[in-house]
Motif scaffolding. Structure first.
Motif, short mmCIF file in Angstrom:
data_model
loop_
_atom_site.label_atom_id
_atom_site.label_comp_id
_atom_site.label_asym_id
_atom_site.label_seq_id
_atom_site.Cartn_x
_atom_site.Cartn_y
_atom_site.Cartn_z
N GLY A 162 -2.11 55.33 -19.35
CA GLY A 162 -3.31 55.40 -18.46
C GLY A 162 -3.40 53.80 -18.24
N LEU A 163 -4.90 53.55 -18.11
CA LEU A 163 -5.30 51.95 -17.64
C LEU A 163 -5.15 51.07 -18.79
CD1 LEU A 163 -8.26 53.02 -15.51
CD2 LEU A 163 -5.92 52.45 -14.65
N ALA A 164 -3.98 50.67 -19.09
CA ALA A 164 -3.92 49.74 -20.38
C ALA A 164 -3.27 48.31 -20.05
CB ALA A 164 -2.98 50.48 -21.33
N GLY A 165 -3.14 48.07 -18.63
CA GLY A 165 -2.46 46.83 -18.17
C GLY A 165 -1.11 46.67 -18.80
N HIS A 166 -0.72 45.21 -19.21
CA HIS A 166 0.56 45.35 -19.73
C HIS A 166 0.56 45.47 -21.27
CE1 HIS A 166 4.65 43.36 -19.08
NE2 HIS A 166 4.25 42.47 -19.78
N ILE A 167 -0.24 46.09 -21.59
CA ILE A 167 -0.32 46.48 -23.08
C ILE A 167 -0.20 45.31 -24.02
CG2 ILE A 167 0.36 48.27 -24.74
CD1 ILE A 167 1.80 49.74 -22.31
N ASN A 168 -1.19 44.41 -24.16
CA ASN A 168 -0.94 43.23 -24.63
C ASN A 168 -2.23 42.68 -25.08
OD1 ASN A 168 -1.90 42.33 -22.39
ND2 ASN A 168 0.16 40.79 -21.86
N VAL A 169 -2.42 41.59 -25.51
CA VAL A 169 -3.56 40.99 -26.01
C VAL A 169 -4.40 40.70 -24.86
CG1 VAL A 169 -4.90 39.00 -26.96
CG2 VAL A 169 -2.85 39.87 -28.27
#
Length: 205
Positions: A162-169
């Motif tokens: 889903g809407l999680a961007g680059h899955i980083n901090v």
């Protein structure tokens, strides 16, 4: 399995920073490999090596695999492409499985960071070990369509979270418990599996 209070511990690992001085990155790499070997001798199940983008002294995950009798790869962003380039290499025999989180699309990444990255074409060969590719709907480094494409080319299970961007901090992630669950599921999937190393890798833009 050990118990600490009310907590059951079935696996234990350690994190090493992996310091690679600009003037002598080889010495840092050798020290890191010695730490991995020492950890394995002590009975650790896993080792986590910190790696930043463009880390001096590291051009391939093969160096770390040389120190392990078996390994599960957990990679993020550019690290996913290093893992994907193991297809067709002898080092792939040491890999039990790979969890590839938020892989970056090289043409997009090179446009976002001009002059900083030169990785060549995207790897496209199927991986000879079980793999899970995790991405999101709004990652600036790879579209969902490209995520699906490379998941299929790498013969990996693809997860869109889903809407999680680059899955980083920067995307609001800290300790990612679902990531640990995915890794444990991958380990369960690979128990007793035999490895077949694929043909040398093909590439695409």
């Amino acid at each position: 399995m050990a118990r600490v209070g009310n907590i059951s511990i079935s696996h234990i690992g350690f994190l090493t920073p992996g310091n690679y001085p600009d003037e002598d990155p080889l010495s840092g790499l050798e020290q890191t490999l010695e730490q991995l070997q020492y950890g394995e001798d002590l009975g650790f199940d896993s080792a986590w090596v910190r790696q930043r983008h463009l880390e001096p002294g590291i051009s391939s995950a093969s160096a770390f695999l040389a120190a392990a009798t078996k390994a599960y790869l957990v990679a993020h962003s550019l690290g996913c492409l290093l893992a994907a380039r193991l297809a067709g290499r002898s080092a792939a025999r040491r890999v039990k499985g790979a969890l590839l989180v938020a892989p970056c699309d090289l043409p997009v990444t090179e446009n976002l960071h001009p002059g900083h990255i030169s990785f060549g074409p995207m790897p496209t060969a199927p991986l000879p070990f079980p793999s899970i590719v995790v991405g999101s709907m709004n990652d600036a480094y790879m579209t969902v369509d490209r995520l699906t494409l490379f998941g299929r080319l790498w013969n990996a299970e693809t997860r869109n979270i889903g809407l999680a961007g680059h899955i980083n901090v920067a995307s609001g992630f800290g300790r990612w418990r679902n990531g640990y669950r995915l890794l444990e599921g991958l380990k369960t999937q690979t128990r007793g599996r035999r490895h077949v190393v694929s043909m040398p890798p093909a590439f695409a833009m």
